[in-house]
Design an enzyme around this catalytic site. Structure first.
Site, short mmCIF file in Angstrom:
data_model
loop_
_atom_site.label_atom_id
_atom_site.label_comp_id
_atom_site.label_asym_id
_atom_site.label_seq_id
_atom_site.Cartn_x
_atom_site.Cartn_y
_atom_site.Cartn_z
N LYS A 281 1.10 -1.20 -0.17
CA LYS A 281 0.03 -0.56 -0.11
C LYS A 281 0.74 1.26 0.35
CE LYS A 281 -2.48 1.61 3.43
NZ LYS A 281 -3.87 2.02 4.11
N SER A 282 2.02 1.11 0.99
CA SER A 282 2.96 2.55 1.20
C SER A 282 3.15 2.26 -0.16
CB SER A 282 4.25 2.08 2.23
OG SER A 282 3.09 1.92 3.31
N GLY B 163 -4.97 8.29 5.89
CA GLY B 163 -4.01 9.22 6.45
C GLY B 163 -3.17 9.37 5.42
N ARG C 42 -9.08 12.76 12.49
CA ARG C 42 -7.45 11.81 12.92
C ARG C 42 -6.58 13.39 12.91
NH1 ARG C 42 -6.05 7.10 9.25
NH2 ARG C 42 -3.94 7.47 10.12
N SER D 144 6.84 8.96 11.77
CA SER D 144 6.13 9.42 11.04
C SER D 144 7.03 8.88 10.03
CB SER D 144 4.98 10.30 11.38
OG SER D 144 4.28 10.99 11.12
N ASP E 293 1.70 -0.45 12.03
CA ASP E 293 0.86 -1.09 11.72
C ASP E 293 0.70 -2.70 12.13
OD1 ASP E 293 -0.04 0.99 10.43
OD2 ASP E 293 0.68 1.03 8.80
N ARG F 116 -5.57 2.30 18.18
CA ARG F 116 -5.71 0.72 18.58
C ARG F 116 -5.69 0.30 19.50
NH1 ARG F 116 -3.09 1.17 11.70
NH2 ARG F 116 -4.74 1.36 10.98
N ARG G 142 -7.50 -2.33 10.33
CA ARG G 142 -6.33 -3.40 10.75
C ARG G 142 -7.43 -4.63 11.93
NH1 ARG G 142 -2.52 -3.12 7.19
NH2 ARG G 142 -1.93 -1.04 6.62
#
Length: 450
Positions: free
Chosen positions: A28-29, A101, A129, A174, A327, A358, A403
């Site tokens: 995905k990234s 995000g 968020r 991040s 993640d 989470r 997730r």
């Protein structure tokens, strides 16, 4: 409610051995970045293996809104005809980034140094968020942000005119923030220096170099310093997207907790800034091996074989590893519940500001399933119950978080009783073939009437 329609409850029952090959979707990234960097070139970038989850498709639509041509040729096969660095046009409509995000923060960075205005929104989860972690460094370039209280979407970004490079120390580990600053720096005159106290996933740096940017990375022993020269002529590329290690985590972890399982997950990207989960699982005693190790498109890749592992032990996960597996903590907590002893996860406050909180979501769901969980602001501990020791028999709240939903469905496969989630709809944002893939391995996943 899911982010894109009515809630889709689902149940996962205890199952027999999971066996076979799990062909998980593309990373995905890298898929997000392929669309964005392709749009910042002049010419055609060709992409194969793209993840066609909702998050990535929303990013593709955003690139179209800024003027790029994004064309699908077949399953996972796409091309982007870009407009070049500084070539974005002003969108006619609001940019809807759905649940992503990563998508919204990277796109904000990519347009922040072009003198255009764009308004961003998302689903209920994304709109809750914080965006200040991105808009604060964008302000250093001269961009302006106007959003709801707390720096939340919907938000309008007014891009900077004649931006100049900056020096910025990322205040938290991040990759999204770091990447947003680097993408903004592309259309800023001069040099931008981004300083990381803790290394995070480095796909943006690798891909910028591949597209021809003048970028250098130095590890000083204390910090990681990334230097980028602004206003390059990026060159279109052909990109083969490796398969997503975050998606691979689910069939891998399911195999570890279901008796008799033996699952092969081929072609998984093992970038060292992403592989922390697999390192942790092996330290716990998981029967997890790498086969056919190789390099593809500048990224390390291997086939992962996971077998049922009844002798796993809880460990203290090093806090320094958090950035490489942030993640994957939800699914790690599921494995920890089936191990013996305590698994201690420290330095994970970033989990509080993901698609959901989470730590809170997993703690409540695990407790409902009969597992003991202790938690603090930036840590949590799972007291394992051993193989076949987790009662299950509960319904967990997914909280619009893909997730969380997948993690509790995996728990149901190894528990004594079925486990349900109140909404499996968000799974489509990152792993649209999850139900079919797990079912083909032997899982018993069934939709419930909402």
């Amino acid at each position: 409610m899911s982010g894109h329609g009515a809630a889709q409850p689902m149940t996962s029952a205890p199952c027999g051995p999971l066996t076979g090959t799990a062909d998980v979707p593309g990373d995905k990234s890298i898929s997000h970045r392929s669309f964005i960097l392709g749009a910042l070139c002049v010419g055609e970038t060709r992409i194969t293996g793209l993840l066609e989850g909702q998050d990535v498709l929303d990013t593709g639509r955003a690139m179209q809104a800024f003027g790029a041509q994004v064309i699908q040729h077949g399953a996972g096969d796409w091309s982007v005809h870009g407009v070049g660095v500084g070539g974005f046009g002003e969108p006619e409509n609001i940019i809807d980034c759905g649940n992503s995000g990563t998508g919204v923060r990277l796109i904000m960075g990519a347009m922040a140094t072009t003198p255009i205005t764009a308004t961003f929104t998302g689903d209920a989860s994304l709109n809750g968020r914080p965006m200040g972690r991105v808009t604060d460094p964008m302000a250093l370039f001269g961009a302006q942000a106007f959003g709801r209280a707390g720096g939340r979407l919907p938000m309008t970004i007014v891009g900077a005119r004649d931006a100049v490079g900056v020096e910025y120390t990322v205040p938290m580990p991040s990759a999204q923030v770091k990447s947003a600053v680097l993408l903004a720096a592309l259309n800023a005159r001069g040099e931008t220096r981004v300083i990381e106290r803790e290394a995070t996933r480095d796909h943006t740096e690798r891909m910028l170099a591949g597209f021809g940017a003048d970028i250098a990375v130095e590890d000083t022993g204390k910090d990681r310093v990334i230097t980028l020269q602004g206003q390059p002529d990026l060159q279109p590329q052909t990109i083969a997207v490796p398969r997503d290690p975050s998606s691979a985590a689910f069939p891998v972890c399911a195999a570890l907790i279901v008796e008799g399982s033996d699952v092969l997950v081929p072609g998984i990207g093992l970038n060292p800034t992403r592989a922390g989960l697999f390192t942790t699982l092996r330290e716990m005693g998981a029967d997890l091996t790498y086969e056919n190790e190789r390099v593809e498109g500048g990224e390390p890749v291997a086939d992962l074989r996971a077998r049922f592992s009844p002798d796993m032990k809880g460990i203290a996960v090093p806090p320094a590893r958090a950035a490489s597996m942030i993640d994957e903590y939800p699914i790690l907590s599921i494995v920890a519940a089936f191990a013996e002893g305590v698994t201690d996860m420290q330095g994970v406050k970033e989990l509080r500001v993901k698609e959901s909180d989470r730590i809170d979501a997993m703690a409540k769901g695990l407790r409902a399933a009969g597992v003991t969980v202790d938690e603090g602001e930036d840590w949590w501990k799972i007291t394992g119950m051993g193989p076949k020791g987790v009662p299950g028999g509960a319904t967990a709240e997914a909280r619009l978080d893909h997730r969380i939903a997948m993690s509790f469905l995996i728990l149901g496969m190894g528990a004594q009783q079925a486990m349900a989630v109140d909404d499996a709809g968000p799974i489509a944002t990152s792993f649209p073939i999850f139900q079919g893939l797990m079912g083909a391995l032997g899982a018993d996943l069934r939709p419930l009437d909402g």
